[in-house]
Design a protein around this motif. Structure first.
Motif, short mmCIF file in Angstrom:
data_model
loop_
_atom_site.label_atom_id
_atom_site.label_comp_id
_atom_site.label_asym_id
_atom_site.label_seq_id
_atom_site.Cartn_x
_atom_site.Cartn_y
_atom_site.Cartn_z
N ALA A 353 73.73 85.85 106.25
CA ALA A 353 72.39 86.34 106.65
C ALA A 353 71.55 85.38 105.72
O ALA A 353 70.41 84.16 105.52
CB ALA A 353 71.62 86.44 107.95
N SER A 354 71.21 86.53 104.65
CA SER A 354 71.03 86.77 103.79
C SER A 354 70.58 85.72 103.20
O SER A 354 69.98 85.20 102.07
CB SER A 354 70.12 87.70 103.40
N ALA A 355 71.71 85.74 102.56
CA ALA A 355 72.50 84.19 101.44
C ALA A 355 71.83 82.62 101.88
O ALA A 355 70.91 81.98 100.95
CB ALA A 355 73.17 84.07 101.05
N ILE A 356 71.67 81.54 103.15
CA ILE A 356 71.37 81.17 103.89
C ILE A 356 70.29 80.87 103.80
O ILE A 356 69.79 79.70 104.18
CB ILE A 356 72.85 80.83 104.22
N SER A 357 69.74 81.88 104.90
CA SER A 357 68.35 81.58 104.76
C SER A 357 66.84 81.76 103.23
O SER A 357 66.42 80.63 104.30
CB SER A 357 67.40 83.43 105.64
N TRP A 358 67.25 82.17 102.49
CA TRP A 358 66.89 81.36 101.33
C TRP A 358 67.06 80.09 101.13
O TRP A 358 66.23 79.25 100.84
CB TRP A 358 66.72 82.05 100.19
N ALA A 359 68.09 79.37 101.27
CA ALA A 359 68.94 78.24 100.75
C ALA A 359 67.98 77.54 101.95
O ALA A 359 67.13 76.18 101.28
CB ALA A 359 70.09 78.12 101.09
N LEU A 360 67.83 77.59 103.52
CA LEU A 360 66.98 76.72 104.37
C LEU A 360 65.67 76.61 104.03
O LEU A 360 64.81 75.26 104.07
CB LEU A 360 67.44 77.51 105.79
N LEU A 361 64.78 77.89 103.54
CA LEU A 361 63.71 78.03 102.57
C LEU A 361 63.22 76.73 102.02
O LEU A 361 61.95 75.87 102.13
CB LEU A 361 63.38 79.17 103.00
N SER A 362 63.89 77.16 101.34
CA SER A 362 64.03 76.07 99.84
C SER A 362 63.91 74.32 100.63
O SER A 362 63.88 73.79 99.89
CB SER A 362 64.97 76.24 98.66
N GLU A 363 64.81 74.32 101.72
CA GLU A 363 64.73 72.66 101.92
C GLU A 363 64.19 72.52 103.09
O GLU A 363 63.72 71.28 103.19
CB GLU A 363 66.22 72.65 103.01
N ILE A 364 63.05 73.09 103.61
CA ILE A 364 62.40 72.66 104.71
C ILE A 364 60.77 73.13 104.27
O ILE A 364 59.91 71.92 104.80
CB ILE A 364 62.04 73.10 106.17
N ALA A 365 60.83 73.93 102.94
CA ALA A 365 59.22 74.30 102.53
C ALA A 365 58.12 73.43 101.41
O ALA A 365 58.96 72.75 101.42
CB ALA A 365 59.27 75.44 101.30
N PRO A 366 57.13 72.76 102.15
CA PRO A 366 56.37 72.17 101.94
C PRO A 366 56.73 71.88 99.85
O PRO A 366 56.00 73.22 99.49
CB PRO A 366 54.68 72.41 101.66
#
Length: 434
Positions: A353-366
């Motif tokens: 969960a920790s690894a991919i949460s940050w990956a998803l954030l990098s994809e959707i953050a402005p």
């Protein structure tokens, strides 16, 4: 700014981004070594200072309170000043406070040092995400984020047996002096070796083009961006980010149980000797490393096969958080091997969960507010890290056992999974516009 020349015909992209990733992984390793060293020293520090479980809970959570409060300011500094200066100063500062922990003498001085450690560690993960999003195309980003996320668990895994040896050989104070010196040394290396792509030596035009064409931000991040309250409001109340905030809070609560109370749980609840804790206590962290690697490769594979962000980035997180709730099984056995198995499964899931949460954030953050987005996300996440050790300490003091504490931590996994399933929706890049 150094202007890169046009790429030569057939020129292959350089590999500078992988060296940058090595730097980020090394600092993350040190970061978590300096966070978790207290967990190893705790049984002896609490005995010397005559501290009860509630007081130890306050010490464990002190870092998280200052770390949490500084998340949004640190994100602002990253967007305005840049990663090199902010991260270098942060590394040096938290390493100094780590060393000072070696000369504390009571509850107040120990809490002061942990608060200082939290202030200087606050830019770490926003900077990590900002750097990886700058240097890596989307198809490599899950692996890159998985690598530095895995480094935190490597720090925790190696921390337990190595720091236990230091404790037994030289006393608990030596743990903080040794880890602090390591961080100060590496801060010098960081200042000499890091720059953003457009200013970095060893990167050619072909690599910069490869990063940009793959969705990396390369040199497009504006470092002197004025931020308005309207933009901050959009970050706080966005539905996608809101779902991520809830899950991040829950996941951090699980992580900080392992980082703070887990060795004490094995010593006090399961009556393990300290050297045995050094061996058994490291196994869940190695399981978390495996979880990070599996999730990163699985998620990137799904991206490459066209499954889309929703499935590729969300499914590993949901599965991981469900697995993390398995630790509740430890309440129903006294067999140490079975308990460690439950904990390994739980921390394997937490690593996913920790690894991919940050990956998803990098994809959707402005794109223009990446540092602030990461800081806001980490602010909410670390409220979980701040509250978890205190709540666990209170539950132990109130009930005289860790059973209710494990119920609390396990429930966080279920709450986090439900948030990803029902709140986030279809992930898309957030656009900030008036």
């Amino acid at each position: 700014m150094i202007k890169k020349t046009s790429p030569k015909l057939g020129e292959k992209p350089s590999k500078r981004r992988w060296f940058i990733l090595f730097l980020v992984c090394s600092i993350t390793f040190i970061n978590y070594l300096d966070r978790a060293n207290l967990a190893v020293a705790a049984p002896f520090l609490s005995k010397e200072f005559l501290l009860n479980p509630v007081q130890m809970g306050l010490i464990f959570s002190a870092l998280s309170w200052s770390y949490t409060l500084m998340q949004i300011p640190s994100g602002w500094f990253l967007d305005r000043i840049g990663s090199k200066i902010v991260y270098g100063i942060a590394l040096c500062g938290w390493s100094v406070f780590t060393m000072i922990m070696g000369i504390t003498y009571n509850l107040t001085s120990t809490i002061f040092c942990r608060l200082g450690l939290g202030v200087f560690e606050s830019p770490a993960f926003p900077a990590n995400t900002r750097i990886v999003t700058t240097w890596f195309p989307s198809k490599e980003r899950g692996l890159a984020i998985g690598a530095y996320t895995g480094s935190e668990y490597i720090g925790l895994a190696l921390c337990t047996p190595i720091l236990t040896w230091l404790l037994v050989t030289f006393g608990w104070r030596s743990i903080f002096i040794a880890t602090g010196l390591l961080g100060i040394t590496f801060s010098v290396i960081w200042f000499f070796c890091y720059n953003d792509p457009s200013k970095s030596k060893g990167v050619n035009k072909a690599e910069i083009d490869f990063i940009k064409e793959g969705g990396g931000l390369s040199d497009t991040i504006v470092e002197k961006k004025k931020v308005t309250w309207k933009e901050i409001k959009k970050l706080v109340f966005n539905r996608q980010l809101g779902g991520m905030y809830i899950t991040a809070f829950a996941n951090a609560a699980i992580l900080f149980f392992f980082m703070t109370w887990f060795p004490s749980y094995l010593v006090n609840e399961k009556h393990m000797g300290i050297l045995k804790v050094g061996i058994y206590g490291s196994l869940p962290y190695f399981a978390a490393i495996a979880g990070v690697i599996v999730a990163g490769k699985w998620s990137d594979w799904m991206i490459s096969k066209g499954y889309g962000l929703g499935v590729s980035r969300k499914l590993p997180v949901i599965l991981g958080l469900i697995l993390s709730s398995v630790m509740i099984g430890s309440n129903y056995t006294n067999n140490v091997n079975i308990i460690i198995t439950f904990m390994c499964i739980a921390f394997f899931g937490q690593g996913m969960a920790s690894a991919i949460s940050w990956a998803l954030l990098s994809e959707i953050a402005p794109k223009e507010l990446l540092g602030l987005s990461c800081g806001t996300y980490n602010f909410i996440a670390n409220l979980g890290g701040a509250l978890s050790p205190t709540i666990v300490g209170y539950l132990i003091a109130r009930t005289g056992s860790y059973a209710s504490a494990l119920v609390f931590v396990s429930s966080m996994g279920i709450i986090g999974a439900l948030s990803y399933i029902f709140i986030i929706g279809k992930p898309t890049r957030i656009i900030i516009s008036d």
